[in-house]
Motif scaffolding. Structure first.
Motif, PDB file in Angstrom:
ATOM      1  N   TRP A  90       0.816  -1.216   0.000  1.00 27.52           N
ATOM      2  CA  TRP A  90       0.000   0.000   0.000  1.00 27.52           C
ATOM      3  C   TRP A  90       0.852   1.270   0.000  1.00 27.52           C
ATOM      4  N   ARG A 104       1.888   3.107  -2.363  1.00 25.26           N
ATOM      5  CA  ARG A 104       1.359   4.146  -3.257  1.00 25.26           C
ATOM      6  C   ARG A 104       0.197   4.882  -2.598  1.00 25.26           C
ATOM      7  N   HIS A 105      -0.572   4.172  -1.794  1.00 29.53           N
ATOM      8  CA  HIS A 105      -1.709   4.795  -1.114  1.00 29.53           C
ATOM      9  C   HIS A 105      -1.234   5.781  -0.048  1.00 29.53           C
ATOM     10  N   TYR A 106      -0.127   5.462   0.639  1.00 30.21           N
ATOM     11  CA  TYR A 106       0.408   6.394   1.627  1.00 30.21           C
ATOM     12  C   TYR A 106       0.826   7.694   0.953  1.00 30.21           C
ATOM     13  N   TRP A 143      -0.269   8.851  -1.860  1.00 27.88           N
ATOM     14  CA  TRP A 143      -1.488   9.485  -2.378  1.00 27.88           C
ATOM     15  C   TRP A 143      -2.174  10.295  -1.277  1.00 27.88           C
ATOM     16  N   GLU A 174       1.568   5.789   7.037  1.00 27.88           N
ATOM     17  CA  GLU A 174       1.071   6.938   6.293  1.00 27.88           C
ATOM     18  C   GLU A 174       1.804   8.216   6.718  1.00 27.88           C
ATOM     19  N   CYS A 180      -8.718   6.202   3.859  1.00 31.50           N
ATOM     20  CA  CYS A 180      -8.321   5.211   2.860  1.00 31.50           C
ATOM     21  C   CYS A 180      -8.573   3.843   3.475  1.00 31.50           C
ATOM     22  N   LEU A 227      -6.822   3.540  -6.907  1.00 30.86           N
ATOM     23  CA  LEU A 227      -5.615   3.453  -7.707  1.00 30.86           C
ATOM     24  C   LEU A 227      -5.741   2.311  -8.716  1.00 30.86           C
ATOM     25  N   ASP A 260      -6.413  -1.742  -8.188  1.00 31.43           N
ATOM     26  CA  ASP A 260      -6.939  -1.921  -6.834  1.00 31.43           C
ATOM     27  C   ASP A 260      -8.304  -1.255  -6.746  1.00 31.43           C
ATOM     28  N   THR A 263      -9.629  -0.726  -2.406  1.00 26.13           N
ATOM     29  CA  THR A 263      -9.150   0.243  -1.424  1.00 26.13           C
ATOM     30  C   THR A 263      -9.474   1.642  -1.912  1.00 26.13           C
ATOM     31  N   MET A 297     -10.216   5.822  -1.615  1.00 28.19           N
ATOM     32  CA  MET A 297      -9.825   7.055  -0.922  1.00 28.19           C
ATOM     33  C   MET A 297     -11.065   7.940  -0.856  1.00 28.19           C
TER      34      MET A 297
END
Length: 247
Positions: free
Chosen positions: A44, A46-48, A50, A72, A160, A221, A224, A227, A229
């Motif tokens: 994850w 990339r999510h952090y 983002w 994060e 997220c 994303l 995915d 998950t 946002m």
């Protein structure tokens, strides 16, 4: 629809395979897994990044509920090195790891239950990262109301988290969680580690029911679609009076 049916089928098989596994208390679960936690969550990353990019310019005070070891925050501190952060988590081991990594930052850490803990006020932003998918809509509704009150006017909440791909999946996981709680003699109010995500529509409605008139899906994303946002905004009083929402 076919994808949702496959998700349901795969989940049902996994629940059947694990049906005899006993539930673990939330803090015990994470304390026992601190050694491999950050590696396990590395997909994850990339999510952090983002989430960090979505925080508004000028963010100075932030609340992170269910902060864990601060994955994060690793990304957020890169963008806002002077940020004042309050982090709340049940796990002493997770908070110790966070303090070890970012002890030089303006960091206030609270070991406790964010449903009961005093959150504070005047935050520019509140965030949660993959922590709320263990709870019912009713429990989250009250938390969202308190999060809204903790924000300054115009402040934002970023979430997220996993979303159930269909209402059938949401119903399935909640039913199985109830079965396991009854089997293990665990009362409804005790926190256990078992995923019970709401659907995207249900999660957004719960945010609105908690008082956020502006609550939206930012997106997913690539590769995915589970998950999401989400972003919610506490309206400025003047915007509310004029019928506008704060951005």
């Amino acid at each position: 629809m076919a994808e949702f049916e496959q998700d349901y089928h795969d989940l049902k098989l996994w629940l059947e395979e694990t049906r005899d596994v006993h539930l673990e208390a939330m803090d015990v679960f994470f304390d026992a897994r601190i050694a491999g936690y950050e590696e396990h969550l590395s997909p994850w990353s990339r999510h952090y990044q983002w989430m960090a990019a979505l925080l508004p310019e000028g963010t100075q005070r932030l609340l992170d509920i269910g902060c864990g070891s601060g994955l994060e925050l690793d990304a957020i501190f890169q963008r806002f090195p002077e940020l004042e952060v309050t982090g709340i988590d049940l796990s002493a081991e997770m908070l110790a790891r966070l303090a070890q990594k970012h002890g030089e930052k303006s960091l206030r850490l609270i070991q406790g239950d964010y449903f009961q803990q005093e959150l504070g006020t005047g935050y520019d932003a509140v965030i949660s990262f993959e922590t709320l998918h263990h709870f019912t809509a009713a429990r989250k509704r009250g938390l969202f109301a308190r999060i809204r009150e903790s924000l300054r006017p115009g402040g934002i909440y970023l979430e997220c988290d996993y979303m159930a791909a269909s209402p059938a999946i949401e119903d399935l996981v909640f039913a199985e969680c109830r079965r396991r709680r009854e089997r293990d003699g665990i009362p409804p109010e005790q926190f256990v580690h078992f995923d019970t995500p709401l659907t995207l529509e249900h999660e957004l409605q719960t945010l609105r029911d908690g008082g956020f008139s502006t609550a939206e899906l930012v997106g997913f994303l690539p590769q995915d679609q589970h998950t999401a946002m989400l972003r919610a905004v506490r309206q400025n009083p003047v915007d509310h009076k004029l019928g506008r929402t704060a951005e």
